[in-house]
Each structure stands twice: as C-alpha cells, then as structure tokens.
Design a protein around this motif. Structure first.
Motif, PDB file in Angstrom:
ATOM      1  N   ARG A 191       0.882  -0.993   0.037  1.00 36.11           N
ATOM      2  CA  ARG A 191       0.070   0.056  -0.005  1.00 36.11           C
ATOM      3  C   ARG A 191       0.761   1.299  -0.097  1.00 36.11           C
ATOM      4  O   ARG A 191       0.533   2.294   0.345  1.00 36.11           O
ATOM      5  CB  ARG A 191      -0.802   0.124   1.335  1.00 36.11           C
ATOM      6  N   GLY A 192       2.379   1.077  -0.165  1.00 36.96           N
ATOM      7  CA  GLY A 192       3.179   2.127  -0.414  1.00 36.96           C
ATOM      8  C   GLY A 192       3.311   2.688   0.923  1.00 36.96           C
ATOM      9  O   GLY A 192       3.928   4.087   0.926  1.00 36.96           O
ATOM     10  N   ILE A 193       3.097   2.287   2.064  1.00 38.69           N
ATOM     11  CA  ILE A 193       3.805   2.775   3.408  1.00 38.69           C
ATOM     12  C   ILE A 193       5.013   1.973   3.745  1.00 38.69           C
ATOM     13  O   ILE A 193       4.940   0.626   3.939  1.00 38.69           O
ATOM     14  CB  ILE A 193       2.736   2.536   4.480  1.00 38.69           C
ATOM     15  N   SER A 194       5.921   2.666   4.017  1.00 34.68           N
ATOM     16  CA  SER A 194       7.089   1.750   4.575  1.00 34.68           C
ATOM     17  C   SER A 194       7.151   1.806   6.025  1.00 34.68           C
ATOM     18  O   SER A 194       6.893   2.551   6.706  1.00 34.68           O
ATOM     19  CB  SER A 194       8.417   2.761   4.011  1.00 34.68           C
ATOM     20  N   MET A 195       7.779   0.433   6.600  1.00 33.18           N
ATOM     21  CA  MET A 195       7.556   0.538   7.824  1.00 33.18           C
ATOM     22  C   MET A 195       9.001   0.376   8.386  1.00 33.18           C
ATOM     23  O   MET A 195      10.010  -0.279   8.127  1.00 33.18           O
ATOM     24  CB  MET A 195       6.981  -0.962   8.121  1.00 33.18           C
ATOM     25  N   SER A 196       9.213   1.257   9.510  1.00 28.54           N
ATOM     26  CA  SER A 196      10.702   1.539   9.988  1.00 28.54           C
ATOM     27  C   SER A 196      11.013  -0.102  10.723  1.00 28.54           C
ATOM     28  O   SER A 196      10.172  -0.650  11.213  1.00 28.54           O
ATOM     29  CB  SER A 196      10.583   2.703  10.940  1.00 28.54           C
ATOM     30  N   PRO A 197      12.350   0.152  11.120  1.00 29.09           N
ATOM     31  CA  PRO A 197      12.787  -1.342  11.525  1.00 29.09           C
ATOM     32  C   PRO A 197      12.509  -1.465  13.009  1.00 29.09           C
ATOM     33  O   PRO A 197      13.161  -2.214  13.697  1.00 29.09           O
ATOM     34  CB  PRO A 197      14.256  -1.402  11.122  1.00 29.09           C
ATOM     35  N   GLU A 198      11.932  -0.390  13.615  1.00 27.10           N
ATOM     36  CA  GLU A 198      11.673  -0.397  15.009  1.00 27.10           C
ATOM     37  C   GLU A 198      10.660  -1.243  15.731  1.00 27.10           C
ATOM     38  O   GLU A 198      10.063  -2.020  14.985  1.00 27.10           O
ATOM     39  CB  GLU A 198      11.133   1.054  15.401  1.00 27.10           C
ATOM     40  N   GLU A 224      -6.524  -3.869   9.958  1.00 21.77           N
ATOM     41  CA  GLU A 224      -5.025  -4.188  10.055  1.00 21.77           C
ATOM     42  C   GLU A 224      -4.959  -4.919  11.382  1.00 21.77           C
ATOM     43  O   GLU A 224      -5.543  -4.554  12.441  1.00 21.77           O
ATOM     44  CB  GLU A 224      -4.536  -2.690  10.010  1.00 21.77           C
ATOM     45  N   SER A 225      -3.619  -5.105  11.595  1.00 22.53           N
ATOM     46  CA  SER A 225      -2.958  -5.715  12.731  1.00 22.53           C
ATOM     47  C   SER A 225      -2.544  -4.464  13.630  1.00 22.53           C
ATOM     48  O   SER A 225      -2.218  -3.530  13.264  1.00 22.53           O
ATOM     49  CB  SER A 225      -1.968  -6.832  12.635  1.00 22.53           C
ATOM     50  N   ASN A 226      -2.242  -4.810  14.900  1.00 23.68           N
ATOM     51  CA  ASN A 226      -1.616  -3.894  15.751  1.00 23.68           C
ATOM     52  C   ASN A 226      -0.323  -3.319  15.207  1.00 23.68           C
ATOM     53  O   ASN A 226      -0.113  -2.071  15.172  1.00 23.68           O
ATOM     54  CB  ASN A 226      -1.646  -4.314  17.093  1.00 23.68           C
ATOM     55  N   GLU A 227       0.397  -4.015  14.693  1.00 23.87           N
ATOM     56  CA  GLU A 227       1.523  -3.814  14.138  1.00 23.87           C
ATOM     57  C   GLU A 227       1.618  -3.025  13.097  1.00 23.87           C
ATOM     58  O   GLU A 227       2.273  -1.862  13.196  1.00 23.87           O
ATOM     59  CB  GLU A 227       2.316  -5.048  13.496  1.00 23.87           C
ATOM     60  N   MET A 228       0.558  -3.097  11.943  1.00 30.30           N
ATOM     61  CA  MET A 228       0.238  -2.060  11.143  1.00 30.30           C
ATOM     62  C   MET A 228      -0.260  -1.050  11.412  1.00 30.30           C
ATOM     63  O   MET A 228       0.093   0.012  11.041  1.00 30.30           O
ATOM     64  CB  MET A 228      -0.452  -2.752  10.048  1.00 30.30           C
ATOM     65  N   ARG A 229      -0.971  -1.088  12.368  1.00 24.60           N
ATOM     66  CA  ARG A 229      -1.790   0.362  12.848  1.00 24.60           C
ATOM     67  C   ARG A 229      -0.780   1.293  13.611  1.00 24.60           C
ATOM     68  O   ARG A 229      -0.862   2.525  13.137  1.00 24.60           O
ATOM     69  CB  ARG A 229      -2.917  -0.210  14.027  1.00 24.60           C
ATOM     70  N   LEU A 230       0.263   0.723  14.236  1.00 26.06           N
ATOM     71  CA  LEU A 230       1.186   1.491  14.813  1.00 26.06           C
ATOM     72  C   LEU A 230       2.231   1.996  13.821  1.00 26.06           C
ATOM     73  O   LEU A 230       2.383   3.239  13.946  1.00 26.06           O
ATOM     74  CB  LEU A 230       2.239   0.406  15.696  1.00 26.06           C
ATOM     75  N   ALA A 231       2.272   1.291  12.510  1.00 24.73           N
ATOM     76  CA  ALA A 231       3.255   1.791  11.702  1.00 24.73           C
ATOM     77  C   ALA A 231       2.621   3.073  10.897  1.00 24.73           C
ATOM     78  O   ALA A 231       3.100   4.028  10.535  1.00 24.73           O
ATOM     79  CB  ALA A 231       3.731   0.758  10.747  1.00 24.73           C
ATOM     80  N   ILE A 232       1.060   2.797  10.826  1.00 21.21           N
ATOM     81  CA  ILE A 232       0.397   3.787  10.045  1.00 21.21           C
ATOM     82  C   ILE A 232       0.280   4.927  10.695  1.00 21.21           C
ATOM     83  O   ILE A 232       0.467   6.163  10.275  1.00 21.21           O
ATOM     84  CB  ILE A 232      -0.999   3.370   9.789  1.00 21.21           C
ATOM     85  N   ILE A 233       0.018   4.856  12.074  1.00 27.06           N
ATOM     86  CA  ILE A 233      -0.090   6.091  13.018  1.00 27.06           C
ATOM     87  C   ILE A 233       1.205   6.772  12.885  1.00 27.06           C
ATOM     88  O   ILE A 233       1.353   8.089  12.885  1.00 27.06           O
ATOM     89  CB  ILE A 233      -0.469   5.661  14.446  1.00 27.06           C
ATOM     90  N   GLU A 234       2.400   6.005  13.123  1.00 22.85           N
ATOM     91  CA  GLU A 234       3.702   6.814  13.023  1.00 22.85           C
ATOM     92  C   GLU A 234       3.934   7.698  11.875  1.00 22.85           C
ATOM     93  O   GLU A 234       4.336   8.982  11.854  1.00 22.85           O
ATOM     94  CB  GLU A 234       4.920   5.686  13.124  1.00 22.85           C
ATOM     95  N   GLN A 235       3.607   6.971  10.736  1.00 24.22           N
ATOM     96  CA  GLN A 235       3.848   7.727   9.357  1.00 24.22           C
ATOM     97  C   GLN A 235       2.783   9.093   9.289  1.00 24.22           C
ATOM     98  O   GLN A 235       3.271   9.860   8.819  1.00 24.22           O
ATOM     99  CB  GLN A 235       3.363   6.980   8.182  1.00 24.22           C
ATOM    100  N   GLU A 236       1.669   8.929   9.916  1.00 24.12           N
ATOM    101  CA  GLU A 236       0.490   9.729   9.778  1.00 24.12           C
ATOM    102  C   GLU A 236       1.062  11.092  10.687  1.00 24.12           C
ATOM    103  O   GLU A 236       1.034  12.128  10.228  1.00 24.12           O
ATOM    104  CB  GLU A 236      -0.587   9.595  10.402  1.00 24.12           C
TER     105      GLU A 236
END
Lengths: 272, 272, 272, 272
Positions: C235-242, D242-254
C-alpha cells in the motif's frame, strides 16, 4: 465507646494484629497434624485454636455490626463469615470433615493482604471470559467419556468400567500422566484404540492450554491496566476503559481526522 | 604501580583472563567427579583448583581495595565474595558439604558475562511483582498439606504420614508426576478422595502457571524496554518510564487535545 | 540450451516436480523400514531411491552451475548440498549410520516449501537472542551435575555414578518424567536430598520456560512484523525497523512536539 | 402455516428448546453407558433417545427447507446434518462404531451456543496460519520415525518394531510420558542412543509449543479484535482490518506527516 469498637476493624494496627492471629493459628493447625502428640499438649493447642477462633468471631461481629447488610455485599466478607461459621459447628463423629474445614481459616490470610486479594480477584474476573472455553472442554470431556466407556469398558473395566471411572481416567490422560500405561494394554486388544486416545490428548491439551492462557492473560492484562490507570490518575490523566486494540483504532481515526483538518486549514490559508 | 594493579579488574583483557580461569576451573571440578582416579592425578587437580582459587582471591582483593565499601553495594560482588570465601573454609569431615559448595564458583561465569548477568537481573527484577502470586500459592499449599495429612495420614502413611511428607507428595502432584499412582490406591479406600486431588491439581497448576508467566513476561518486557530505550537514546529520543498501556492512554489524550486545538484554530481563522 | 537448463531450478513447475520427488523418496524410505521384505522388492526400492538421489544430484549441479559461489551463501543450499553429499558416501559396514542419514533428504521438503522455510528461519533468527538464557541454563546444569555426582554417586550409582549419567538423569528431572522414582529412594538414605532436587526442578523449569518462550515469542513477533511490512509495502507505506515499544515512544514524542507547535501557532495567530 | 413452521428454527424460544433436548439427550446417553441395566429401562432410554433424534430430524428438515442450498454453506449446519445422518444409519453388527457416533450429537451443544461456537471458530481460523508449523513438525516426526525404526527396531522391537509402533512411541516421547523407561533400556545396549532421544525431545517440544502458541495467540487476538470492532462499531468508529503492528506503523507515518505539514504551515504564516 461502641463507635470506637466498631471502627476497630478498619484500623491498620488491628488488621496487622488479625494477620498475626491468622499466622499463629496456621502454625497451631500445622502442629496439630503431628501424630501421637502428648495429650496435654493437644488440649493446649486446641485451646489456643479456640482462642484464635474466638478472636475471629469478635472481629467479624464488630465488622457485621459496623457495616450491617453492606457486610454481605463483599464476597470476601462472605468467605470470612462462612469459614468462621463452619468452625463453630459441632465437630464430633460424622462431622470430622467439617472439622477439617477449619484449615480454611488460614485462607483468610489471602483476604487480609490486599496484594494477594488482587491476585485472586484477577483470577475470578477472568472466569466469565473463560466460561465458554471451559464449556467446550466439558462437552469434549463428556462426549469422550461416553465413547470411551462404550468402547473400552469390557477391555479395561478397571479404568473405563463406568462413566465415573472413565472421567477420572480421562482427567489422567489430560495431565498426560501414565497415559501409555493405560493405552498400550488397551491397544493390544483393540489396535485402533489410538484413533481415540491420540486425538483426545491433542484436542484436550489444546483446549486446556487455551483455557489456562485465556485466564492468565486476562488476569495479567487487567492487573496491568489497573496499575496504569492508578499511575496515570496520580498525574491527572484519566484512562478510558477501552482495550489496547480499541485505543489504537481510536488514535488511528483521530490522527487521520487531524491530517484532514490541517490539510483544509492550510488550503484556506493559501486561498485567504 | 598500585593504581595500575587496582585498575586491573576493569580491563577487558583481565576480565577475559578471569573468564578463562573460571572455565578451566569448571573443567577441573568436572574431572574431580570421576571415581577411582589415580591419587597423583587427584593431587595435581586439587593443586590446579587451589591455583584457580588463589587467582580469584587476588582478583577480588584488588576489586575490594579499588572500590572499598562500594564493592558491597553490588549484589554480584557479594555473590562472588561469598563463593570464594566458602571455598577458603577448611574442608574436612563434617564440612564436606561446604567443600561441595566450591562448584558454585562456576556460577561466577554468569556474573562475568554481561548478557547472562542481564538474564538473571531480569528474573530477579520480576520477583517482587511475583511475590503475591507466590504467597497465594504457598497458602494454598499449606492449607492443602494440613488437610491432606488429616485426611490421608492413616490410609497412606508413606506419602501423607506427616506434614513434611505431605509437602513433598503435593509438590510431586504439582509436577503431575506419578500422581495417579498415589491417588488411585487412596481412592480405593476413600472413594471421594478425588474431590481433594483434582481441585488441588487444577488450582495449583493454574496458580503456578500464573506465577511462572508473570515472571517470564515481566522479565521479557523489561528486557525489551531496556533495549528500546538504549536504541532510542542512541538517536536522541528519550523514552519515558511508562508502560505501553500508559503510553497508549497518553497518546490518546494528546491526540484528542490536538484535535480540539486545531478545531479552535480553524474557527478563529474563519472568523478572523 | 545450457542457459535453459541452468534456468530450470528457478521454474515453479520444476520446483513442484522436485517436491514431488522428495515426497516419493520419503514414501520409498518409509517402505524400506519394513522388516523381512521380499529381496526383489528391496532391490526395486533401493533402485528407486537411487533414482531420486540422481535427480537431486542433477538439480543441485544445475543450481551450482547457475549460481556458482553465490550458491554457498544461502544456508539452505548448503543444507541441501550436505544432505545429498552424505547420501553419495559409500554405505557399507561401519558407515551404516551415514546410510541412515539419507532420511535427512526428506528434510529437503522444508527447504523447498517457502512457508515452512520461514518457520525454520523464524526459529533460527531467535537463537542469538536466546543464547544467553541457554548459557545460564547450561551453567546451572553443569554446576548441578557436579554437585549431584559428588552428593549421590555412592547412594545411587545407577543414576548419578558419573558426570555423564548425572547429566542424563538431570535432563530427565528437567522433563519431570519419573523424578520421584529417582528422588524418593535417594531421600530414604539422605533425607535432605530434597534440598537439592526441588530447587533444581524449580530453577531449571523457570529458566527453560524462559528460554522456550523467548524463542517462540521472538519467532512469532518477527513473523508478524514481516507480514505487516509486506502488507504495508503493497500500500506504499514503508515500515521502520523499530520494535513496537520504540514505535510507541516515537509516536509519543512526535505527538508532544505537534501539540507544542500548534500551541505556538495559535499564539502567533492570536498576536498577529 | 408453512412459513410459520419454516421460521421456527430462527426463534430464540425454539433454539432454547433444542438446547434443552440436546442436554436431555446427553443425559440419556450417559445413563445408557451403565452396564447391566434393567432391560425395560434400556428400551425406555433407547426410545427417549430415538425421540430426541426425531426432534433433531424435524428441526434440520425445517432448516433445510427454509434455507435450501444456503443451508450447506455454513460449516456448522453440515456438522449438524452429518451428526444426525450418522445416527439414522442402521446400527447393527459391524456398525457398532457408527452407533457409538451418536454421542457426537451432544457436540451440537457447541454449535447451538453462540459463545462456544466462537471459541471453536477462533481455533479453526488459526489452523491455516499454523499449517506450516504443523508441516514442519510432521516432517520432523516422519524423518525421526524412519531413523528410530532403522536404529532401534532390533534392540527394542516392542516399541520400535515397525513404523507404526515407532510413531506411537515417538508421540509418547513428545508427551514426555515414561520416555526414560523406553530410553534407558535402549541406551544400555546402544550407549549413544541419547544422541537421538534428547535432540528429538528438545526439537519436537520447541516445535509443538510453537504450534500450540501460534494457534492460541491467534485465536485470542482475533477474538479480541472482533470484540473491539463490535464495541467501536456501537460508537460509530469503524476499525480497519489491520493488525496492531500495521496500525502502529500507520499512525507513526501519519504523525510524521502532520508534523511536516504544521511546520510548513507555520513557516507560511511567518512569511505571510
């Protein structure tokens, strides 16, 4: 004077005294298990035990008088009340079992120490959530017990003779203790018996683990959340009753809303 | 010269040397377990063991001189000190057990390797949180032991004869090892004995799992948080001491506040 | 022609064919365990097995020629190579064990199916993190084995006679299988032996559970994160390695920063 | 009239009635396991059982007529259908096993109570995710069984005589029940047999725990998410899949995006 007495059960020093009495009573009850004690000593120990019981009676009476009917609205009070009431029942002959129940008084230690009370509260609060898993486990057990009794009652009457025996044997299978010692002789006469035993072990192990974990994880999470709520309340932040999953979803939605509003804002400023 | 010596215990090369001595000592102690060794060889091995002990004495003396009283503020130093002190005690006759204690010196390996030290630290730090669950478990055990001794001491004196025996037997029940071999004979004489055994197994298994998981999850979480803190600190982000639950609640509150402020801001711009 | 051949191992249809050959080979090896087979049948089965081996040789040769030295940079390729190489070793007399190793070829199934390969990768990736817990466990085992050999070698030489026997017996204690059958006779002669046995069981159970959970939780988390990363990348969202802990701390910091900026902004607008 | 009948299975009162019939039937089937019952009583019980079966037939016929082919699109309906169909099969002679299958009708209780149905749904939904771990476990088992049969079939034919026996013995090893009783005699003849047994126990325990935890954690998480979704939906907040992992990554990006926009906004205001 009376009000001072009625306020006594709330005083920390009195509560510490009661905990001391419970510990002392526990020690006495431990000594009483020794076989062939000197008779005089037994009389002394029984007297000390009765004294402890007397102190508990006074304590509960004070509590009851102080709180009236509110007393029975707390489950732990009911537990304390029953435990002491049982000890007052006449303890002769056929009531020996009831007499043995007096050991439960030691359990009052749990109800007297707040941190231990929380542990039990956590476990109890997990019970409703675990009820349906427990129900599934019970049904699997019942169905398996009927099948095993029908299949194996003639081959191995000692372990599968009637439904009661089978229930005990299947519980033994669930703990996986000595199951091959029961399964192998049966399989010598009925070679396909493993088609019952192995699926039963797999299915009940999985369901039991599911049950145990459900209870434990629930208890741990509610403990952690309560802790977090207390800690945040001390800093003036109120914590909503949502679960972490819900909180994340709410934050996601809020953050999206904020982005939209900021985009609108900057557009307006651009235009303005 | 003295300062060089006192700085020695902090040098990585010296620490590696000590780890080497510990490993060598472990090997020697392993060899010494062999029965019927040549006497000369035993003397040689004992001499080598004494040499290792001497090196540890020198190391600890240097540390003690270097850090003075601060030395005893670190639990691991106290452990090292005790382990070496025990080995210096005269090891003859009735002190054979103390002599056996010298194996504990091998445990110094754990205190010398930082990553292993962290593992033990994690476990120890989980103990306070686990204390109340352990307390509940102990009380259940004590109450059950008194009840079992009262109920079964005549039926099965070998396993339930006195409180000590019962404690051991109930611990065996907790590990679920061979419990039917004990329960079945008792149940032949007292058919309702399962009403004690099965609830005991269920209750203690649940409480023990709760205890073990509490410790393990706590240890894992504190390890992860420490790791995250170290990693973020390297990037200039300070991590608050909150738990994940609290962090989520704080973010939720902040995000709500931001939304409110932006709404107010855009209103003002609209009006202005 | 050669390039077509060298590209073969990458073709899905060829990979499916190889999986089929592995399954067929597994079936053949299963049949070969049957005792007293017709000699002609054995010859046939051995021939079929050799044919499968031949196919694997060709497959690996093609891979090796296609990828050259890069071939050995993938651990799974090395595994495949060793498994086939072992099977080519002369399988007579004292090499019977090597011959038995040919069953490992069935393990190639794991390396051929990506989802299974991921399971093993997850487990392997958890090993470094688990190394220090495993080290602590090993040290506890070694120290306990020396102590148990010193204490009990005369009382129970069958189980604690030398270090090797003690290691096996202690492993048996760790699995808690039949430990009372060993502990009770020892305790009859040395009543305080429980002071070794029970702490050993408690300590090793806790450490082993810690180890197992560390590995499993690590494996599950890395699997989940990889999944989330793949899904978000689509979906074009990169996930940081944290890690999640770090992510939460970062979001907390960012959100606080945003609040500060908005406050400053609205102040400026008020003034402006 | 017909439409009233066809709507019957959806009525809560009728569903409660069916649950009552299932419970009653379970009780009857329990009574029928008693050996040496009065013949008249058996006839009565069998008649009552047949009546229950009749009620189930009517219920399922109504459901089938009401939903037509849609009936078979629900897995639970298929289960109910099979369970009743099996009971209708002639139950004489060699079909005694089929007759025993009628106990499965009690399992309908699970399909009739929504909260229990959710428990099973949770477990089933975890199966696909667990398939690859189960595959790895199966392959380890198969390879180990062939090796053990090759190694030990002559030393211990009772436990490792052929592949079937070995599979059962290895399953016993997996449950760790009585494994030393099998391993020790083998090791007396083949001292290095522990090099097979101990790695097998370690590897399969780890893989099995991985499998069980994968299933349980998956089931618990999907249950929690469904709960959170239901609860949020009632408040008008839609929860993304989404899973919790994805949700966190999305929030981080937003959140990062919002910070950038605000920075740009305040710059523009500064300049404007």
């Amino acid at each position: 004077m009376l009000t001072t007495l009625l306020a006594l059960p709330e005083k920390p020093s009195f509560q510490r005294f009661i905990i001391g009495v419970i510990l002392f009573n526990a020690f006495i009850l431990g000594l009483l298990t020794i076989q062939g004690l000197n008779e005089n000593l037994v009389v002394l120990l029984e007297t000390l035990d009765a004294t402890c019981l007397g102190i508990f009676c006074v304590e509960l009476t004070l509590k009851l008088l102080g709180q009236r009917l509110k007393f029975f609205s707390d489950g732990w009070n009911i537990f304390d009340f029953l435990v002491v009431a049982v000890a007052l029942a006449p303890a002769t002959g056929s009531l020996a079992v009831l007499r043995a129940m007096r050991v439960f008084r030691v359990m009052r230690l749990v109800t007297s120490v707040p941190s231990m009370q929380r542990v039990l509260n956590g476990m109890f609060s997990a019970i409703p959530g675990a009820a349906s898993v427990a129900g599934v486990l019970l049904i699997i057990f019942y169905v398996s017990a009927i099948m095993a009794t029908n299949f194996f009652s003639e081959v191995d009457p000692a372990n599968f003779g009637h439904l009661g025996l089978t229930f005990f044997t299947l519980f033994q299978f669930l703990t996986m203790e000595g199951w091959p010692d029961i399964a192998r002789p049966v399989m010598e006469k009925m070679p396909y018996a493993w088609m019952f035993f192995i699926p039963f072990i797999l299915l009940t192990t999985l369901t039991t683990l599911n049950l145990l974990f459900g209870i434990i994880v629930d208890a741990m999470e509610s403990a952690k959340e309560e802790e977090a709520r207390d800690s945040l309340a001390g800093r003036g932040i109120s914590m909503s009753p949502e679960s972490n999953e819900m909180r994340l979803a709410i934050i996601e939605q809020e953050v999206r809303g904020i982005r939209g509003k900021i985009a609108a804002l900057s557009e307006r400023i651009d235009r303005g």
